[in-house]
Design a protein around this motif. Structure first.
Motif, short mmCIF file in Angstrom:
data_model
loop_
_atom_site.label_atom_id
_atom_site.label_comp_id
_atom_site.label_asym_id
_atom_site.label_seq_id
_atom_site.Cartn_x
_atom_site.Cartn_y
_atom_site.Cartn_z
N UNK B 99 0.81 -1.21 0.00
CA UNK B 99 0.00 0.00 0.00
C UNK B 99 0.85 1.27 0.00
N UNK B 100 1.91 1.26 0.82
CA UNK B 100 2.76 2.45 0.89
C UNK B 100 3.46 2.74 -0.44
N UNK B 101 3.88 1.67 -1.09
CA UNK B 101 4.54 1.82 -2.38
C UNK B 101 3.60 2.50 -3.38
N UNK B 102 2.37 2.02 -3.44
CA UNK B 102 1.38 2.55 -4.39
C UNK B 102 1.10 4.02 -4.09
N UNK B 103 0.94 4.30 -2.81
CA UNK B 103 0.59 5.67 -2.38
C UNK B 103 1.71 6.66 -2.71
N UNK B 104 2.94 6.24 -2.45
CA UNK B 104 4.08 7.13 -2.73
C UNK B 104 4.29 7.29 -4.24
N UNK B 105 4.05 6.22 -4.97
CA UNK B 105 4.24 6.26 -6.41
C UNK B 105 3.28 7.29 -7.04
N UNK B 106 2.05 7.33 -6.54
CA UNK B 106 1.03 8.20 -7.13
C UNK B 106 1.14 9.63 -6.60
N UNK B 107 1.25 9.77 -5.29
CA UNK B 107 1.14 11.11 -4.70
C UNK B 107 2.47 11.73 -4.30
N UNK B 108 3.55 10.96 -4.45
CA UNK B 108 4.91 11.47 -4.17
C UNK B 108 4.99 12.14 -2.79
N UNK B 109 5.50 13.38 -2.76
CA UNK B 109 5.74 14.06 -1.47
C UNK B 109 4.45 14.44 -0.74
N UNK B 110 3.29 14.40 -1.52
CA UNK B 110 2.01 14.74 -0.87
C UNK B 110 1.31 13.50 -0.31
N UNK B 111 1.98 12.35 -0.39
CA UNK B 111 1.34 11.08 -0.04
C UNK B 111 0.64 11.11 1.33
N UNK B 112 1.23 11.79 2.27
CA UNK B 112 0.63 11.77 3.62
C UNK B 112 -0.74 12.46 3.66
N UNK B 113 -1.03 13.29 2.65
CA UNK B 113 -2.33 13.98 2.61
C UNK B 113 -3.44 13.06 2.09
#
Lengths: 345, 255
Positions: B99-113
């Protein structure tokens, strides 16, 4: 019975003349195969085809056939289609299939929808010089030739056809195109001898696929009811229904009502059904009498080779090989029958 | 009073809503029978009061879970529409990755939002009254389902395969052309539109009930497909259905 002589280069003219007067159905190219459908131009019609994806009999039993209309006031009208059709170039196996379907649909309660479409149709048969594939059983079944079920039959005679006219409808076609029949000259040779020579030539190229006689099949089949064979077939089968849809003698259908967008009137139609579908033998209370693929496969074959012979006196399989060709899982009636024969004690 | 219809969209391309909007010849007649109160592709208004909710898209965020539960609480009937809503669809490929990989791949530095969840079918989150399959749904089935719901006619899921429809259409089988297809175990209802136009079925309508996976894998392997190719066929639209079992099955049946 009359026999005519028709040079092959005149066939196109004959088809053109028939097309002027009738709806013509026949084989035409579809990619690298052939389909049986409505012919619009004489050039489209192919008499040199091997087999068609769907069988000719579907002309009288189309899918999604409208059989009834209902109106908001509760009035209902049965829908029948009756147009004079000529089926031009039907192979003997398919002629046997049409004869069988005629019998099925005319057994009370009569199916008026099929019979109306069938009634005035003229069937022009054409004999097979060679087998259409290695998946067929027509030589074992004797359905590679037909003695009845057609109005005219074309026999290949090299540069010409001998045309056998056997019924009043066949004669009707002859008189309808009396101007056309100038192309014909009465065939003076001995037709019986011609036929016997023709069948002898077939004997050289057609081969039997079964290890035993077809007449022994129903009994051997009965004994196979509990056989492991059906589980093996069931494990391979994808229950996709292709075998039933392409079969020239499968007549099962499902009926549904289609309501108009105004939510008032509508129509009832019937669609081809397949006994290999999971819910085919599912009844109103939810029980399914053939919930396993092995049971459904056994039923398909038993219907053809046990139940119909028992109830009607004929086999429900004409050996056309369409199911064997259509099955991507490689299930073949030839293998099934031979396995049944080899298992029988 | 006319029944109120509402269309809702979750994680999807909204192509199913577009199919409904494409019913140009029938839309006016439909509006004689119903009132459409929520339909982002067509109208601005948003109502909170509706009878039948058509829900497209899969559920992929905590926010969507709350929204779809709210819809269930307000609607008398909920129909899941399209491959995303009914199967997880193409979106379900997400679940094959961490899940973290997918989230970072799509939202990059904004992933935490952007909180995210593994993909779920609508039916995994709320009770669904009927599932209308396909990517996209067919206009014909939408009309059939809408008319049936309005008339109170029970809906019956389609049990026959794409092959049944493809053979009925008189098509040359793709296997005869050296191609492959999973129409044999895919639920019918689209009139075999892809094979009819020469493209193998990818399974967007989901599998038939009790699909013979082993048999289908064997057929594809016999035609020379590699293990990854077979896996792709099964997981393109149906990842959620087979994620747990497909690798073992392929290992067992492909030599």
């Amino acid at each position: 019975m009359k026999i005519y002589f028709l040079p092959k280069d005149k066939v196109k003219l004959l088809v053109e003349s028939v097309l002027d007067e009738f709806q013509v159905f026949g084989a035409k190219a579809k990619e690298m195969k052939f389909e049986f459908g409505k012919i619009d131009t004489a050039a489209e019609l192919r008499l040199d085809y091997n087999t068609t994806i769907l069988p000719p009999v579907k002309t009288f039993f189309p899918n999604d056939e409208k059989i009834l209309e209902f109106k908001p006031n509760g009035q209902t009208t049965s829908v029948h289609e009756n147009s004079k059709k000529v089926l031009f170039g039907v192979h003997p196996c398919d002629i046997h299939a049409i004869e069988m379907m005629d019998n099925i649909f005319s057994t009370p309660p009569e199916d008026k929808h099929y019979l109306e479409r069938r009634k005035d149709s003229i069937i022009i048969g054409i004999n097979c010089n060679t087998p259409c594939s290695d998946k067929i059983l027509c030589y074992d079944k004797g359905t590679y030739k037909a003695d009845s079920g057609f109005d005219l039959m074309f026999w290949d005679n090299g540069e010409s056809y001998l045309v056998e006219v056997v019924t009043s409808l066949g004669n009707f076609l002859a008189s309808k195109f009396s101007y056309f029949f100038n192309f014909f000259t009465e065939y003076s040779g001995d037709f019986h001898e011609f036929k016997s020579e023709y069948h002898k030539r077939q004997d050289f190229v057609f081969e039997k696929k079964l290890t035993r006689k077809i007449s022994e099949l129903p009994e051997a089949m009965r004994q196979s009811y509990e056989s492991e064979l059906w589980h093996e077939v069931g494990a391979k089968c994808l229950s996709c229904g292709s075998c039933n849809i392409v079969c020239p003698t499968c007549y099962c259908f499902d009926v549904k009502d289609v309501v108009d967008i105004d939510l008032a009137g509508g129509h009832r139609c019937r669609n081809w059904d397949s006994c290999q579908n999971l819910d085919f033998a599912c009844v109103g209370s939810g029980e399914n009498f053939r919930e396993k693929s092995s049971q459904r496969n056994r039923h398909r074959v038993f219907k053809k080779e046990v139940y119909l012979p028992q109830n009607k006196g004929y086999s429900g399989c004409v050996g056309c090989g369409r199911c064997n060709t259509a099955c991507i899982a490689g299930i073949s009636l030839i293998d099934i029958y031979n396995n049944v024969f080899s298992e029988e004690v | 009073m006319k029944p109120k219809l509402a269309m809702f969209s979750f994680t999807s391309c909204e192509g199913c809503q577009l199919q409904i909007l494409n019913l140009e010849d029938e839309l006016l007649s439909i509006l004689n029978a119903v009132e459409i109160v929520n339909f982002r592709e067509a109208i601005d208004e948003k109502a909170q009061d509706y009878d039948i909710a058509f829900v497209e898209g899969s559920i992929t965020t905590p926010e969507e879970i709350e929204e779809v539960k709210d819809i269930r609480s307000k609607a008398k009937l909920v129909v899941a529409i399209g491959a995303c809503a009914c199967l997880g669809g193409v979106n379900a490929m997400k679940n094959f990755f961490p899940l973290d990989f997918v989230r970072n791949e799509v939202y990059k530095e904004k992933a935490s939002c952007f909180p995210t969840l593994p993909v779920q079918r609508v039916g995994d989150v709320i009770k669904v009254d009927y599932e209308m399959h396909g990517c996209p749904i067919t206009k014909k089935e939408f009309l059939h389902v809408t008319k049936s719901l309005l008339l109170g006619i029970p809906l019956k899921q389609i049990h026959y395969s794409i092959c049944t429809e493809c053979k009925t259409a008189g098509n040359v089988c793709l296997f005869d052309k050296g191609e492959t297809c999973i129409g044999a175990i895919t639920r019918g209802g689209c009139d075999a539109i892809c094979p009819t136009f020469g493209d193998g079925c990818e399974g967007c309508r989901g599998f038939v009930d009790e699909p013979n996976f082993e048999g289908m894998i064997q057929v594809l392997a016999d035609r020379g497909l590699t293990k990854p190719e077979i896996k792709n066929k099964f997981t393109y639209f149906n990842g959620l259905d087979v994620i747990e079992t497909i690798n073992d099955k392929i290992e067992e049946f492909v030599k």
